[in-house]
Design a protein around this motif. Structure first.
Motif, PDB file in Angstrom:
ATOM      1  N   ILE A  77      -5.418   4.405   6.339  1.00  0.00           N
ATOM      2  CA  ILE A  77      -6.856   4.328   6.064  1.00  0.00           C
ATOM      3  C   ILE A  77      -7.142   4.818   4.644  1.00  0.00           C
ATOM      4  CG2 ILE A  77      -9.126   5.220   6.712  1.00  0.00           C
ATOM      5  CD1 ILE A  77      -8.080   5.378   9.604  1.00  0.00           C
ATOM      6  N   SER A  78      -6.493   5.910   4.251  1.00  0.00           N
ATOM      7  CA  SER A  78      -6.659   6.428   2.897  1.00  0.00           C
ATOM      8  C   SER A  78      -6.196   5.414   1.863  1.00  0.00           C
ATOM      9  CB  SER A  78      -5.879   7.739   2.747  1.00  0.00           C
ATOM     10  OG  SER A  78      -5.981   8.249   1.439  1.00  0.00           O
ATOM     11  N   ALA A  79      -5.089   4.734   2.146  1.00  0.00           N
ATOM     12  CA  ALA A  79      -4.562   3.734   1.219  1.00  0.00           C
ATOM     13  C   ALA A  79      -5.501   2.543   1.090  1.00  0.00           C
ATOM     14  CB  ALA A  79      -3.184   3.277   1.677  1.00  0.00           C
ATOM     15  N   VAL A  80      -6.066   2.108   2.211  1.00  0.00           N
ATOM     16  CA  VAL A  80      -7.013   0.992   2.170  1.00  0.00           C
ATOM     17  C   VAL A  80      -8.220   1.361   1.313  1.00  0.00           C
ATOM     18  CG1 VAL A  80      -8.663  -0.331   3.561  1.00  0.00           C
ATOM     19  CG2 VAL A  80      -6.311  -0.061   4.341  1.00  0.00           C
ATOM     20  N   ARG A  81      -8.714   2.579   1.488  1.00  0.00           N
ATOM     21  CA  ARG A  81      -9.860   3.017   0.684  1.00  0.00           C
ATOM     22  C   ARG A  81      -9.502   3.043  -0.800  1.00  0.00           C
ATOM     23  NH1 ARG A  81     -12.970   8.529   2.165  1.00  0.00           N
ATOM     24  NH2 ARG A  81     -10.851   9.344   1.975  1.00  0.00           N
ATOM     25  N   SER A  82      -8.320   3.541  -1.132  1.00  0.00           N
ATOM     26  CA  SER A  82      -7.897   3.580  -2.531  1.00  0.00           C
ATOM     27  C   SER A  82      -7.728   2.169  -3.094  1.00  0.00           C
ATOM     28  CB  SER A  82      -6.579   4.350  -2.661  1.00  0.00           C
ATOM     29  OG  SER A  82      -6.736   5.694  -2.272  1.00  0.00           O
ATOM     30  N   LEU A 130       0.826  -1.208   0.000  1.00  0.00           N
ATOM     31  CA  LEU A 130       0.000   0.000   0.000  1.00  0.00           C
ATOM     32  C   LEU A 130       0.860   1.257   0.000  1.00  0.00           C
ATOM     33  CD1 LEU A 130      -2.739  -1.021   2.594  1.00  0.00           C
ATOM     34  CD2 LEU A 130      -2.960  -0.996   0.104  1.00  0.00           C
ATOM     35  N   ALA A 131       1.984   1.196   0.703  1.00  0.00           N
ATOM     36  CA  ALA A 131       2.853   2.363   0.821  1.00  0.00           C
ATOM     37  C   ALA A 131       3.519   2.735  -0.497  1.00  0.00           C
ATOM     38  CB  ALA A 131       3.914   2.123   1.896  1.00  0.00           C
ATOM     39  N   VAL A 132       3.551   1.813  -1.451  1.00  0.00           N
ATOM     40  CA  VAL A 132       4.132   2.144  -2.758  1.00  0.00           C
ATOM     41  C   VAL A 132       3.335   3.267  -3.408  1.00  0.00           C
ATOM     42  CG1 VAL A 132       4.524   1.277  -5.100  1.00  0.00           C
ATOM     43  CG2 VAL A 132       5.140  -0.129  -3.128  1.00  0.00           C
ATOM     44  N   LEU A 184      -9.245  -0.540  -2.179  1.00  0.00           N
ATOM     45  CA  LEU A 184     -10.543  -1.185  -2.351  1.00  0.00           C
ATOM     46  C   LEU A 184     -11.327  -0.607  -3.524  1.00  0.00           C
ATOM     47  CD1 LEU A 184     -11.675  -1.537   1.379  1.00  0.00           C
ATOM     48  CD2 LEU A 184     -10.807  -3.329  -0.146  1.00  0.00           C
ATOM     49  N   SER A 185     -10.873   0.504  -4.080  1.00  0.00           N
ATOM     50  CA  SER A 185     -11.501   1.016  -5.295  1.00  0.00           C
ATOM     51  C   SER A 185     -10.959   0.311  -6.531  1.00  0.00           C
ATOM     52  CB  SER A 185     -11.278   2.531  -5.418  1.00  0.00           C
ATOM     53  OG  SER A 185      -9.927   2.821  -5.694  1.00  0.00           O
ATOM     54  N   VAL A 186      -9.866  -0.444  -6.363  1.00  0.00           N
ATOM     55  CA  VAL A 186      -9.253  -1.173  -7.477  1.00  0.00           C
ATOM     56  C   VAL A 186      -9.487  -2.676  -7.333  1.00  0.00           C
ATOM     57  CG1 VAL A 186      -7.079  -1.666  -8.677  1.00  0.00           C
ATOM     58  CG2 VAL A 186      -7.500   0.618  -7.740  1.00  0.00           C
ATOM     59  N   TRP A 187      -9.445  -3.186  -6.109  1.00  0.00           N
ATOM     60  CA  TRP A 187      -9.538  -4.623  -5.846  1.00  0.00           C
ATOM     61  C   TRP A 187     -10.731  -4.948  -4.952  1.00  0.00           C
ATOM     62  CZ3 TRP A 187      -6.356  -8.438  -7.814  1.00  0.00           C
ATOM     63  CH2 TRP A 187      -5.202  -7.999  -8.481  1.00  0.00           C
ATOM     64  N   THR A 188     -11.339  -6.099  -5.199  1.00  0.00           N
ATOM     65  CA  THR A 188     -12.287  -6.691  -4.266  1.00  0.00           C
ATOM     66  C   THR A 188     -11.537  -7.806  -3.548  1.00  0.00           C
ATOM     67  OG1 THR A 188     -14.183  -6.202  -5.681  1.00  0.00           O
ATOM     68  CG2 THR A 188     -14.468  -7.922  -4.022  1.00  0.00           C
ATOM     69  N   PRO A 189     -11.190  -7.622  -2.276  1.00  0.00           N
ATOM     70  CA  PRO A 189     -10.292  -8.570  -1.609  1.00  0.00           C
ATOM     71  C   PRO A 189     -10.958  -9.905  -1.329  1.00  0.00           C
ATOM     72  CG  PRO A 189     -11.081  -6.936  -0.059  1.00  0.00           C
ATOM     73  CD  PRO A 189     -11.573  -6.509  -1.404  1.00  0.00           C
ATOM     74  N   GLY A 190     -10.148 -10.958  -1.435  1.00  0.00           N
ATOM     75  CA  GLY A 190     -10.584 -12.272  -1.006  1.00  0.00           C
ATOM     76  C   GLY A 190     -10.443 -12.401   0.499  1.00  0.00           C
TER      77      GLY A 190
END
Length: 326
Positions: A229-234, A214-216, A236-242
């Motif tokens: 938190i901002s990175a997680v939100r971003s 995420l830090a990349v 999840l806009s690209v991936w639907t996690p398993g």
């Protein structure tokens, strides 16, 4: 120039023994080092907030036009009012974050399902410009990718008269099913596979590896809770996690000092979830809503905690809100 070259050599994103690099993208570590180098001594948070405000103001102008200009065969949309913050209610039935993490880890052990590239979300954001009233931007987007790398993107400005009602039906191909103004409707050829998006590499397994990943794209996600938190939100806009990535995300969130239980929440899509709050410095607060059964992130809401007369926002105003439909 000498100073910049010295800094680049010090970062050493591609060492001499990594082989031929010019014919392939940098790996995650190299990307991280370069992004950390570029963000050094910038006053990162202030810059990010100002840039976000300028971009949102420009988007507000574009979307305001889209909301007031009817498309072929569609009814005109109307100006959107500001959404109210979600309300959480504490009760004895609240599920602690630690219990949700345990459930997610148990689900990850039982299911080998992998994360899928693509997302289906509704979002609201506040476009701000100095001395002008903010504009609320409601929209829904659906991104899907196929095994051969082909994909599609559909973005619709949702009708603010019916907040929370999905306007896109997932399917081959996705289509609009309710009032809304189509902003983007794109098809991507085979082989693209989201290569031009952030988080284009498959996410790794393990919470620490995910944090570095995420830090990349969000420098600071490996050390700053708000950036995480901002990175997680971003992400999840690209991936639907398993199940495994879902458990990793919850593990990262559970390690945030200052993340507090907020109570039960009924979100804008009518789903019941468990809310957790984190107050940032200065002047912001996140509300993260989780599905207490499987640990899915249902919603992330950001509000301001103090008045800002220049941008005509008041404490409690919703700055942005994202709800994941899938």
């Amino acid at each position: 120039m000498t100073d910049e070259l010295d800094l680049l050599r010090e970062a050493n994103p591609v060492s001499a023994d990594t082989g031929r690099w010019r014919d392939r993208p940098l790996d995650a570590r190299a990307e991280l080092l370069l992004r950390q180098l570029a963000s050094r001594d910038r006053g990162r948070r202030t810059v990010r907030r100002v840039v976000w405000s300028l971009e949102a103001a420009a988007a507000a102008t574009i979307l305001a036009l889209a909301l007031t200009v009817p498309g072929t065969g569609s009814s005109p949309a109307v100006a959107a009012s500001r959404p109210l913050p979600l309300v959480a209610h504490a009760s004895r039935a609240d599920v602690p974050l630690a219990a949700i993490v345990r459930r997610a880890r148990a689900a990850a052990e039982e299911s080998p399902a992998k994360s899928e590239r693509g997302s289906h979300i509704q979002s609201w954001s506040l476009g701000m410009a100095s001395g002008k009233d903010p504009v609320t931007l409601p929209q829904e987007s659906l991104t899907r990718w196929n095994a051969d790398g082909s994909g599609s993107l559909l973005v619709v400005a949702t009708d603010p008269r019916h907040p929370g009602r999905p306007v896109i039906e997932d399917g081959p191909p996705p289509r609009t099913v309710n009032d809304g103004k189509v902003l983007r409707n794109e098809r991507y050829p085979a082989g693209i596979g989201g290569a031009n998006e952030n988080y284009f590499e498959d996410p790794p397994s393990g919470a620490q590896a995910l944090r570095e990943y995420l830090a990349v794209w969000t420098p600071g996600a490996d050390r700053d809770p708000a950036d995480l938190i901002s990175a997680v939100r971003s992400f999840l806009s690209v991936w639907t996690p398993g199940p495994r990535q879902r458990a990793d995300i919850l593990t990262l969130l559970s390690g945030i000092e200052g993340l507090r239980p907020a109570g039960k929440v009924t979100d804008r899509l009518g789903r019941e979830g468990q809310g957790f709050r984190f107050t940032t410095t200065p002047g912001g607060r996140y509300l993260i809503v989780l599905d207490p059964d499987d640990g899915r992130v249902l919603d992330v809401e950001e509000t301001v905690t103090r008045d800002d007369p220049e941008y005509r926002v008041k404490a409690g105003d919703v700055m942005s809100y994202t709800a994941w439909i899938s």
